[in-house]
Design a protein around this motif. Structure first.
Motif, PDB file in Angstrom:
ATOM      1  N   ASP A 129      -4.118  10.669  -9.858  1.00 52.14           N
ATOM      2  CA  ASP A 129      -3.647  12.301  -9.034  1.00 52.14           C
ATOM      3  C   ASP A 129      -2.112  12.465  -9.889  1.00 52.14           C
ATOM      4  OD1 ASP A 129      -3.592  14.436  -8.019  1.00 52.14           O
ATOM      5  OD2 ASP A 129      -4.406  14.041  -6.421  1.00 52.14           O
ATOM      6  N   GLU A 130      -1.769  13.756 -10.213  1.00 51.94           N
ATOM      7  CA  GLU A 130      -0.354  14.227 -10.366  1.00 51.94           C
ATOM      8  C   GLU A 130      -0.191  14.629  -8.922  1.00 51.94           C
ATOM      9  OE1 GLU A 130       1.912  13.222 -12.553  1.00 51.94           O
ATOM     10  OE2 GLU A 130       0.091  12.056 -13.293  1.00 51.94           O
ATOM     11  N   TYR A 131      -0.783  15.125  -7.850  1.00 51.97           N
ATOM     12  CA  TYR A 131      -0.846  16.334  -6.865  1.00 51.97           C
ATOM     13  C   TYR A 131       0.362  15.523  -5.502  1.00 51.97           C
ATOM     14  CZ  TYR A 131      -1.214  19.255  -3.469  1.00 51.97           C
ATOM     15  OH  TYR A 131      -0.688  20.478  -2.966  1.00 51.97           O
ATOM     16  N   CYS A 132       1.141  16.066  -5.978  1.00 50.06           N
ATOM     17  CA  CYS A 132       2.187  15.434  -4.508  1.00 50.06           C
ATOM     18  C   CYS A 132       1.549  16.125  -3.137  1.00 50.06           C
ATOM     19  CB  CYS A 132       3.115  15.362  -4.407  1.00 50.06           C
ATOM     20  SG  CYS A 132       4.618  14.669  -4.175  1.00 50.06           S
ATOM     21  N   TYR A 133       1.088  15.124  -2.036  1.00 50.40           N
ATOM     22  CA  TYR A 133       0.253  15.899  -1.416  1.00 50.40           C
ATOM     23  C   TYR A 133       1.769  16.216  -0.302  1.00 50.40           C
ATOM     24  CZ  TYR A 133      -4.221  15.438  -2.777  1.00 50.40           C
ATOM     25  OH  TYR A 133      -5.552  15.562  -4.103  1.00 50.40           O
ATOM     26  N   GLY A 134       2.174  15.402  -0.120  1.00 51.17           N
ATOM     27  CA  GLY A 134       3.477  15.491   1.002  1.00 51.17           C
ATOM     28  C   GLY A 134       4.558  14.571   0.612  1.00 51.17           C
ATOM     29  N   ILE A 163       0.830  -1.161  -0.006  1.00 53.34           N
ATOM     30  CA  ILE A 163      -0.113   0.173  -0.415  1.00 53.34           C
ATOM     31  C   ILE A 163       1.271   1.414   0.031  1.00 53.34           C
ATOM     32  CG2 ILE A 163       0.045  -0.078   2.830  1.00 53.34           C
ATOM     33  CD1 ILE A 163      -3.623   0.612  -0.337  1.00 53.34           C
ATOM     34  N   ASP A 164       2.685   1.499   0.795  1.00 50.93           N
ATOM     35  CA  ASP A 164       2.923   2.445   0.622  1.00 50.93           C
ATOM     36  C   ASP A 164       3.497   2.618  -0.532  1.00 50.93           C
ATOM     37  OD1 ASP A 164       2.436   2.894   3.537  1.00 50.93           O
ATOM     38  OD2 ASP A 164       4.374   2.380   3.965  1.00 50.93           O
ATOM     39  N   ARG A 165       3.737   1.883  -1.482  1.00 55.71           N
ATOM     40  CA  ARG A 165       4.281   1.603  -2.953  1.00 55.71           C
ATOM     41  C   ARG A 165       3.444   2.321  -3.724  1.00 55.71           C
ATOM     42  NH1 ARG A 165       9.011  -1.831  -3.934  1.00 55.71           N
ATOM     43  NH2 ARG A 165       9.536  -2.568  -1.958  1.00 55.71           N
ATOM     44  N   VAL A 166       2.166   1.830  -3.594  1.00 55.39           N
ATOM     45  CA  VAL A 166       0.771   2.309  -4.120  1.00 55.39           C
ATOM     46  C   VAL A 166       0.467   3.912  -4.453  1.00 55.39           C
ATOM     47  CG1 VAL A 166      -1.617   2.205  -4.898  1.00 55.39           C
ATOM     48  CG2 VAL A 166      -0.590  -0.051  -4.321  1.00 55.39           C
ATOM     49  N   ILE A 167       0.754   4.400  -2.686  1.00 50.69           N
ATOM     50  CA  ILE A 167       0.425   5.737  -2.595  1.00 50.69           C
ATOM     51  C   ILE A 167       1.707   6.244  -2.748  1.00 50.69           C
ATOM     52  CG2 ILE A 167       0.713   7.158  -0.528  1.00 50.69           C
ATOM     53  CD1 ILE A 167      -1.251   5.044   0.782  1.00 50.69           C
ATOM     54  N   SER A 168       2.969   5.622  -3.060  1.00 54.30           N
ATOM     55  CA  SER A 168       3.831   6.146  -3.907  1.00 54.30           C
ATOM     56  C   SER A 168       4.096   7.034  -4.533  1.00 54.30           C
ATOM     57  CB  SER A 168       5.438   6.094  -2.780  1.00 54.30           C
ATOM     58  OG  SER A 168       6.376   5.197  -3.499  1.00 54.30           O
ATOM     59  N   LYS A 169       3.336   5.724  -5.887  1.00 55.17           N
ATOM     60  CA  LYS A 169       3.537   6.038  -7.300  1.00 55.17           C
ATOM     61  C   LYS A 169       4.705   5.449  -7.405  1.00 55.17           C
ATOM     62  CE  LYS A 169       0.867   8.760  -9.561  1.00 55.17           C
ATOM     63  NZ  LYS A 169       0.503  10.034 -10.215  1.00 55.17           N
ATOM     64  N   MET A 202       9.172   9.230   0.398  1.00 51.74           N
ATOM     65  CA  MET A 202       8.590   8.994  -0.343  1.00 51.74           C
ATOM     66  C   MET A 202       6.855   9.373  -0.744  1.00 51.74           C
ATOM     67  SD  MET A 202       5.727   6.427   0.911  1.00 51.74           S
ATOM     68  CE  MET A 202       3.863   6.069   0.939  1.00 51.74           C
ATOM     69  N   PRO A 203       7.539  10.040  -2.016  1.00 51.92           N
ATOM     70  CA  PRO A 203       6.130  10.716  -1.955  1.00 51.92           C
ATOM     71  C   PRO A 203       4.693  10.289  -1.678  1.00 51.92           C
ATOM     72  CG  PRO A 203       6.951  10.113  -3.917  1.00 51.92           C
ATOM     73  CD  PRO A 203       8.091   9.553  -2.819  1.00 51.92           C
ATOM     74  N   VAL A 204       3.671  11.516  -1.672  1.00 53.98           N
ATOM     75  CA  VAL A 204       2.818  10.899  -1.014  1.00 53.98           C
ATOM     76  C   VAL A 204       1.651  11.927  -2.022  1.00 53.98           C
ATOM     77  CG1 VAL A 204       0.243  10.920   0.669  1.00 53.98           C
ATOM     78  CG2 VAL A 204       3.115  10.600   1.482  1.00 53.98           C
ATOM     79  N   TYR A 205       0.919  10.350  -2.825  1.00 54.45           N
ATOM     80  CA  TYR A 205      -0.368  10.650  -3.622  1.00 54.45           C
ATOM     81  C   TYR A 205      -1.493  10.355  -3.151  1.00 54.45           C
ATOM     82  CZ  TYR A 205       2.836  12.456  -6.723  1.00 54.45           C
ATOM     83  OH  TYR A 205       4.570  12.585  -7.217  1.00 54.45           O
ATOM     84  N   MET A 206      -2.758  10.458  -3.200  1.00 55.80           N
ATOM     85  CA  MET A 206      -3.805  10.323  -2.469  1.00 55.80           C
ATOM     86  C   MET A 206      -4.659   8.818  -3.798  1.00 55.80           C
ATOM     87  SD  MET A 206      -4.427  10.592   0.332  1.00 55.80           S
ATOM     88  CE  MET A 206      -3.138  10.704   1.768  1.00 55.80           C
ATOM     89  N   ASP A 207      -4.312   9.412  -4.707  1.00 54.13           N
ATOM     90  CA  ASP A 207      -4.912   8.328  -6.279  1.00 54.13           C
ATOM     91  C   ASP A 207      -3.757   8.493  -7.192  1.00 54.13           C
ATOM     92  OD1 ASP A 207      -5.912   7.616  -8.490  1.00 54.13           O
ATOM     93  OD2 ASP A 207      -7.771   9.198  -7.585  1.00 54.13           O
TER      94      ASP A 207
END
Length: 105
Positions: free
Chosen positions: A93-98, A36-42, A85-90
């Motif tokens: 989504d191209e927007y990195c939330y943090g 799941i962390d890998r998915v969140i970080s793309k 790791m960068p965090v993407y909610m989707d």
């Protein structure tokens, strides 16, 4: 840190390690980042994560038996240096939330 896979190309950090899978908040154990962390970080989880029968991990197949592997070099670096790791909610989504960080003990 050279040759990282979870940092989104930022060589200032080592690979992120998942630190909450042992369900003990007083002594979290860090390990190779989970599916799941890998998915969140793309980060593509299919390269390193699999079920015991070799099939791909995913919500459909369940995640309780999913195992992800990291190279020994990655684990050694992550045990010496801060991981990120960068965090993407989707995933779309191209927007990195943090960013999320892992810290060696």
């Amino acid at each position: 840190v050279p040759d990282t896979f979870s940092t989104g190309g930022n060589s200032s950090y080592s690979d992120y390690m998942s630190c909450n899978d042992n369900h003990n908040a007083t002594d979290p154990q860090c390990m190779c980042d989970n599916w799941i962390d890998r998915v969140i970080s793309k980060t593509n989880p299919d390269k390193a994560c699999h079920n015991p029968d070799g099939s791909k991990c995913g919500f459909e197949s369940g995640l309780s038996n999913c195992t992800c592997t990291c190279s020994q070099e990655s684990l050694d670096n992550s045990n010496k240096y801060i991981g990120m790791m960068p965090v993407y909610m989707d995933p779309e989504d191209e927007y990195c939330y943090g960013q999320w960080f892992s810290h060696p003990k």
